[in-house]
Design an enzyme around this catalytic site. Structure first.
Site, PDB file in Angstrom:
ATOM      1  CE1 TYR A   1      -9.271   3.987   7.441  1.00 44.26           C
ATOM      2  CE2 TYR A   1      -9.741   6.328   7.520  1.00 44.26           C
ATOM      3  CZ  TYR A   1      -8.831   5.290   7.534  1.00 44.26           C
ATOM      4  OH  TYR A   1      -7.490   5.553   7.632  1.00 44.26           O
TER       5      TYR A   1
ATOM      6  CB  ILE B   1      -4.413  -9.371  -0.138  1.00 39.36           C
ATOM      7  CG1 ILE B   1      -5.506 -10.367  -0.481  1.00 39.36           C
ATOM      8  CG2 ILE B   1      -4.504  -8.145  -1.025  1.00 39.36           C
ATOM      9  CD1 ILE B   1      -6.154 -10.989   0.709  1.00 39.36           C
ATOM     10  NE  ARG B   2      -4.845  -8.507  -5.565  1.00 32.66           N
ATOM     11  CZ  ARG B   2      -5.720  -7.803  -4.845  1.00 32.66           C
ATOM     12  NH1 ARG B   2      -5.433  -6.570  -4.472  1.00 32.66           N
ATOM     13  NH2 ARG B   2      -6.886  -8.302  -4.485  1.00 32.66           N
TER      14      ARG B   2
ATOM     15  N   GLY C   1       0.821  -1.215   0.000  1.00 32.89           N
ATOM     16  CA  GLY C   1       0.000   0.000   0.000  1.00 32.89           C
ATOM     17  C   GLY C   1       0.854   1.262   0.000  1.00 32.89           C
TER      18      GLY C   1
HETATM   19  C1  AKB Z   1      -8.492   8.764   4.107  1.00 30.80           C
HETATM   20  O1  AKB Z   1      -8.650   9.823   3.485  1.00 30.80           O
HETATM   21  O2  AKB Z   1      -9.380   7.917   4.249  1.00 30.80           O
HETATM   22  C2  AKB Z   1      -7.162   8.511   4.784  1.00 30.80           C
HETATM   23  C3  AKB Z   1      -7.156   8.981   6.194  1.00 30.80           C
HETATM   24  C4  AKB Z   1      -7.190  10.419   6.513  1.00 30.80           C
HETATM   25  O3  AKB Z   1      -7.093   8.182   7.086  1.00 30.80           O
HETATM   26  N1  AKB Z   1      -6.130   9.162   4.045  1.00 30.80           N
END
Ligand code: AKB
Length: 319
Positions: A141, A35-36, A11
């Site tokens: 998230y 994962i790959r 990443g």
């Molecule tokens: C996102 O934009 O989702 C990330 C973060 C701020 O954690 N770059």
């Protein structure tokens, strides 16, 4: 003897952090996994394909390589998470639980896990956001990052797992593209400035967000992990900050090097996410506890990215 496993090494952060860790500990002592398969530079004997959702596979690698530390970076980011919230929850929480359990069972020395400014929400104080304040994230998230912070602190308090964490702002590097974040525009803009001289931004002109150049993010991560345990006072996640800017301000910085660069604005669903996040962050605890300082301001970052990217793109064109 330190033996590191990086999960999510291909990443945006993983790539540069893995290379820095290999410089620090020796290539043979830093096992990259994802994962790959990914970038050529990571693909040598010290690379393993790993699905972090599979705890037995993590255990297998820990035993095979005598791992003492894990950097667990794999996650679905903010914008991508909104497209498939159930998957984002499962991956972000499931993989973290696996890593913490493995750390507990195999008594690993240290774990690194990134949190984010996404833990903050619309009722958080937006300017100079303190370490401890109202946190009401409204993206999946952000919710996984906030729950993850509690989970990390729980494992430290209950089982003594030495897990360390930073609440990253938007990370800006050019060597690997970011995947699915709200702050990604600040990477894409440099590519478009060099290739097309214009950029359409998915956030509005005056949306200020906390950001950080990748070299500073790598430095912060390694500094935190190298710090004496007695200096780590926060076991959820540290506020960390470097620069804050708006799309208009990054565009002004680029124009100093590319005067005919033009920016236009077409905000989309990511505007709401950005509006719920802080404009700037108070990271005094990181600065006081383990000596954090950043090295890049906006113009220094712009100069370095444009120079590096120009070289990288012309190499690609000549291939
Ligand atoms: C996102 O934009 O989702 C990330 C973060 C701020 O954690 N770059």
């Amino acid at each position: 003897m330190t033996k590191v496993l990086v999960i999510g090494a291909c990443g945006q952060l993983g790539f540069e952090l893995t290379l820095a860790l290999r410089k620090l500990h020796g290539s043979e002592n830093v096992i990259a996994s994802d994962i790959r398969k990914g970038q050529e530079e990571l693909m040598n004997d010290s690379f393993e394909v790993l699905d972090a959702m599979n705890k037995m596979d993590i255990i297998h690698l820990v035993k095979k390589h005598n791992i003492t530390q894990i950097y667990h970076l794999a996650a679905v980011l903010s914008a991508k998470g909104e497209k498939n919230p159930g998957f984002a929850w499962d991956l972000n929480m499931g993989s973290l639980s696996n890593v913490l359990e493995v750390a507990k069972e195999y008594q690993l020395d240290k774990i690194y896990w990134p949190s984010s400014i996404a833990v903050f929400g619309p009722n958080t104080p937006q300017n100079n956001t303190p370490q401890n304040c109202i946190m009401d994230p409204n993206t999946v998230y952000g919710i996984t990052k906030q729950a993850g912070e509690r989970w990390c602190e729980y494992y430290f308090n209950k089982y003594g797992v030495d897990v360390r964490s930073l609440r990253y702002p938007g990370l800006i590097g050019y060597k690997t593209m970011p995947g699915g974040g709200t702050t990604d525009y600040a990477v894409d803009i440099y590519y478009k400035a060099l290739q097309e001289r214009k950029f359409e931004c998915f956030l509005s002109a005056n949306t200020a967000l906390p950001m950080m150049y990748m070299d500073d993010a790598v430095k912060a991560t390694i500094d935190l992990m190298q710090a004496d345990a007695s200096n780590i006072k926060i076991h959820s996640s540290y506020n960390i900050s470097a620069i804050s800017f708006t799309p208009e301000q990054i565009s002004t910085s680029i124009k100093k090097y590319i005067p005919d660069f033009e920016i236009s604005y077409k905000p989309d669903f990511r505007q709401n996410i950005a509006d719920s996040w802080p404009n700037s962050i108070d990271d005094s605890k990181a600065r006081n506890d383990w000596g954090w300082y950043h090295q890049y301001d906006l113009d220094k970052m712009t100069e370095e990215i444009l120079k590096g990217l120009k070289e990288m793109l012309s190499i690609e064109e000549n291939q």
